[in-house]
Design an enzyme around this catalytic site. Structure first.
Site, short mmCIF file in Angstrom:
data_model
loop_
_atom_site.label_atom_id
_atom_site.label_comp_id
_atom_site.label_asym_id
_atom_site.label_seq_id
_atom_site.Cartn_x
_atom_site.Cartn_y
_atom_site.Cartn_z
N LYS A 1 40.84 31.32 28.39
CA LYS A 1 40.02 32.58 29.08
C LYS A 1 38.84 32.95 28.57
O LYS A 1 38.58 32.40 27.16
CB LYS A 1 41.20 33.75 28.98
CG LYS A 1 40.66 34.82 29.87
CD LYS A 1 41.34 34.67 31.21
CE LYS A 1 41.07 35.62 32.20
NZ LYS A 1 41.79 35.42 33.54
P1 NAD Z 1 36.95 42.87 40.29
O1 NAD Z 1 35.70 43.05 39.13
O2 NAD Z 1 36.56 41.99 41.36
O3 NAD Z 1 37.52 44.00 40.56
C1 NAD Z 1 38.02 45.02 39.72
C2 NAD Z 1 38.04 46.26 40.50
O4 NAD Z 1 38.63 47.54 39.51
C3 NAD Z 1 36.65 46.77 40.89
O5 NAD Z 1 36.42 47.40 42.07
C4 NAD Z 1 36.32 47.82 39.54
O6 NAD Z 1 35.26 49.01 39.95
C5 NAD Z 1 37.77 48.48 39.56
N1 NAD Z 1 37.99 49.30 38.32
C6 NAD Z 1 37.56 48.95 36.95
N2 NAD Z 1 37.85 50.00 36.28
C7 NAD Z 1 38.90 50.71 37.05
C8 NAD Z 1 39.56 51.72 36.58
N3 NAD Z 1 39.72 52.17 35.26
N4 NAD Z 1 40.44 52.45 37.38
C9 NAD Z 1 40.46 51.91 38.94
N5 NAD Z 1 39.70 50.67 39.16
C10 NAD Z 1 38.74 50.31 38.19
O7 NAD Z 1 38.07 41.90 39.56
P2 NAD Z 1 39.19 40.87 40.01
O8 NAD Z 1 38.92 39.47 39.85
O9 NAD Z 1 39.74 41.54 41.31
O10 NAD Z 1 40.16 41.25 39.12
C11 NAD Z 1 41.23 42.41 38.87
C12 NAD Z 1 42.33 42.00 38.03
O11 NAD Z 1 42.92 40.83 38.45
C13 NAD Z 1 42.07 41.46 36.51
O12 NAD Z 1 43.07 41.91 35.78
C14 NAD Z 1 41.91 40.05 36.58
O13 NAD Z 1 42.27 39.43 35.04
C15 NAD Z 1 43.15 39.71 37.63
N6 NAD Z 1 42.86 38.57 38.17
C16 NAD Z 1 41.84 38.32 38.85
C17 NAD Z 1 41.90 36.86 39.60
C18 NAD Z 1 40.67 36.38 40.33
O14 NAD Z 1 41.04 35.20 41.02
N7 NAD Z 1 39.61 36.97 40.48
C19 NAD Z 1 42.99 36.02 39.39
C20 NAD Z 1 43.88 36.24 38.75
C21 NAD Z 1 43.89 37.84 38.01
#
Ligand code: NAD
Length: 477
Positions: A108
């Site tokens: 990561k």
């Molecule tokens: P992203 O940046 O696209 O979205 C995150 C969202 O959460 C944003 O809209 C942001 O404004 C919001 N946010 C931030 N802080 C917040 C808070 N305190 N309360 C509520 N909302 C809040 O990120 P993502 O890619 O959707 O990732 C989200 C989670 O999923 C992370 O934990 C990431 O590790 C996990 N994840 C992502 C992927 C992927 O393919 N993108 C894969 C596996 C896991």
């Protein structure tokens, strides 16, 4: 009043959950420690001249386990990025890849930056420089370390990283496989952007196919009409909420974002909220639903399914007792701390754990990596052939139809669907669905078969650690 227990760090939380599981396994001495520890974490500090001065940035790339190579894991942009966090996320990647049989070790990365503070050109300069620092140490490499998007990054950043690697390795024919989550026109794959949210949907669909499991969560029936609360309407949360609402009939009663939460028991329109956020930067001011500034309060509202899809540690010792949802699916990584997990388990809450729930992203990244190495889009060779064979059958049925008179007719809808050969998107979704169903079945088998396994998380750890241990044994360790 009882003194509140200390909340562990994210890394400690992952280790505590790992320890609970290995205590139920019979691993050879030393192997347990070998699997748990993070192999290496590289910290980089670099300067970029922007706005007339040099700005110094700090980034990390952590490699948890190299029992399989390349290692794989996203790159996150955020001000909360630190070594403990990337190491916890790298460990989760090891377990996640093993669980869904993606042939990678865990890694990561993260860059401590607020992406909202920089314009597109500046972000490109910063990303390219970060990618340069990692690539020159083989921490971005098609056969050694393959990043992907995570919080704060998306296909745009992945395209810059791929291009930076290609510029540094002009003769590497597999250069595009150095990173996944790229735009389709830069070597990406159809269905990658939606993959993690789509995987959350497939995971829930599979869960609801097992009435005993649904009953354990205090629910009944299928997904139709279930009230869902989503935290984080980013890549993962938006796609999960959209598909569950549009295709499974779920009602999205609350959406929690960084600047507050919206609640409407009749259901919020996911597309409209997403468009509002894109235009206004948050949910504040959205014309329908009840807005509260302290959005995390809505995590505690009554609902059937709670989907934390933003960040780690949001369900913790401070609010776990008040969480009313009886089913939580961890779309984010590590949203439930080890302490909260204990409280929720005691309450009988069923948690579909992150290492399985959000594995859709790495699963489709795996497909993209294979596509890049094979230099051909999935379905390109077989699609026309499949369509022609289907056409032959339809022609024959229509000939029989004419022969038999009006006895039966092939419906135009069936004909349209049947004649269409599978393209890349259909194949990706099929592979993802199969992976999510198969992995869930492996976990639930352990959950139901073993008296000493009370939750899906422990079951998932048992399955994945068993696979990692088998790989190490095959390497002679
Ligand atoms: P992203 O940046 O696209 O979205 C995150 C969202 O959460 C944003 O809209 C942001 O404004 C919001 N946010 C931030 N802080 C917040 C808070 N305190 N309360 C509520 N909302 C809040 O990120 P993502 O890619 O959707 O990732 C989200 C989670 O999923 C992370 O934990 C990431 O590790 C996990 N994840 C992502 C992927 C992927 O393919 N993108 C894969 C596996 C896991």
């Amino acid at each position: 009043m009882a003194t509140p227990r200390k909340e562990p760090t994210f890394r400690e939380s992952v280790d505590l959950m790992f320890n609970r599981a290995v205590a139920l396994m019979d691993l050879p001495p030393g192997l347990e420690e070998k699997i748990r520890v993070c192999n290496a974490t590289y910290t980089v500090r670099f300067g970029v001249r922007l706005r007339g001065q040099i700005h110094t940035f700090t980034g990390y790339r952590s490699v948890h386990s190299e029992h399989m190579e390349p290692v794989k894991g996203g790159i996150r942009y955020g001000m909360g990025v630190n070594q403990d966090e990337v190491e916890a996320l790298a460990a989760l990647m090891t377990y996640k890849c093993a669980l869904v049989d993606a042939p990678f070790g865990g890694s990561k990365g993260g860059l401590r930056i607020d992406p909202r503070e920089w314009d597109e050109y500046e972000l490109e300069m910063i990303t390219r420089r970060f990618a340069y620092e990692l690539a020159k140490r083989d921490l971005i490499h098609p056969s050694q370390n393959v990043p992907a998007p995570d919080m704060g990054t998306g296909e745009r950043e992945m395209a810059w990283i791929a291009d930076q690697y290609r510029r540094m390795n002009t003769t590497d024919i597999n250069a595009r496989a150095c990173v996944t989550g790229k735009p389709v026109n830069a070597g990406g794959i159809q269905g990658r952007t939606e993959a993690t949210g789509r995987g959350v949907q497939y995971a829930l669909q599979e869960f609801f196919r097992h009435p005993e499991d649904v009953k354990k969560a205090g629910l009944s029936g299928g997904l139709e009409g279930k009230r869902v609360i989503v935290q984080g309407l980013g890549n993962v949360g938006y796609h999960a909420a959209k598909f569950l609402a549009e295709e499974d009939g779920c009602i999205i009663t609350a959406i929690i974002e960084h600047d507050g939460g919206l609640y409407d028991e009749k259901g919020l329109n996911v597309e409209e909220v997403r468009a509002w956020i894109a235009k206004h930067g948050g949910v504040d001011g959205y014309p329908s639903g009840k807005y509260v500034r302290e959005g995390s309060k809505y995590l505690e509202e009554a609902c059937d399914i709670l989907i934390p899809a933003a960040m780690e540690g949001v369900i913790n010792l401070g609010n776990a007792e008040r969480i009313k949802a009886s089913l939580i699916i961890e779309a984010a990584n590590g949203p439930v701390t080890a302490g909260a997990d204990e409280i929720l388990r005691a309450k009988g809450t069923v948690i579909i754990p992150d290492m399985f729930a959000n594995a859709g992203g790495v699963t489709v990244s795996y497909f993209e990596w294979v596509k890049n190495l094979s230099h051909i889009r999935f379905g390109r060779m077989g699609r026309r052939q499949e369509e022609m064979r289907h056409q032959l059958i339809v022609n024959e049925l229509e000939r029989l139809d004419r022969h038999l008179g009006d006895a039966w007719v092939i419906s135009p809808d069936f004909k349209r669907k049947y004649l269409r050969g599978a393209g890349e998107l259909e194949l990706v979704r099929s592979g993802l669905d199969d992976t999510m169903c198969g992995s869930y079945q492996q976990i639930r088998e352990v959950w139901h078969a073993r008296q000493d396994v009370e939750d899906l998380r422990t079951a998932a750890y048992l399955v994945s650690i068993g696979k990692v241990a088998a790989s190490y044994r095959a390497l002679g360790l």
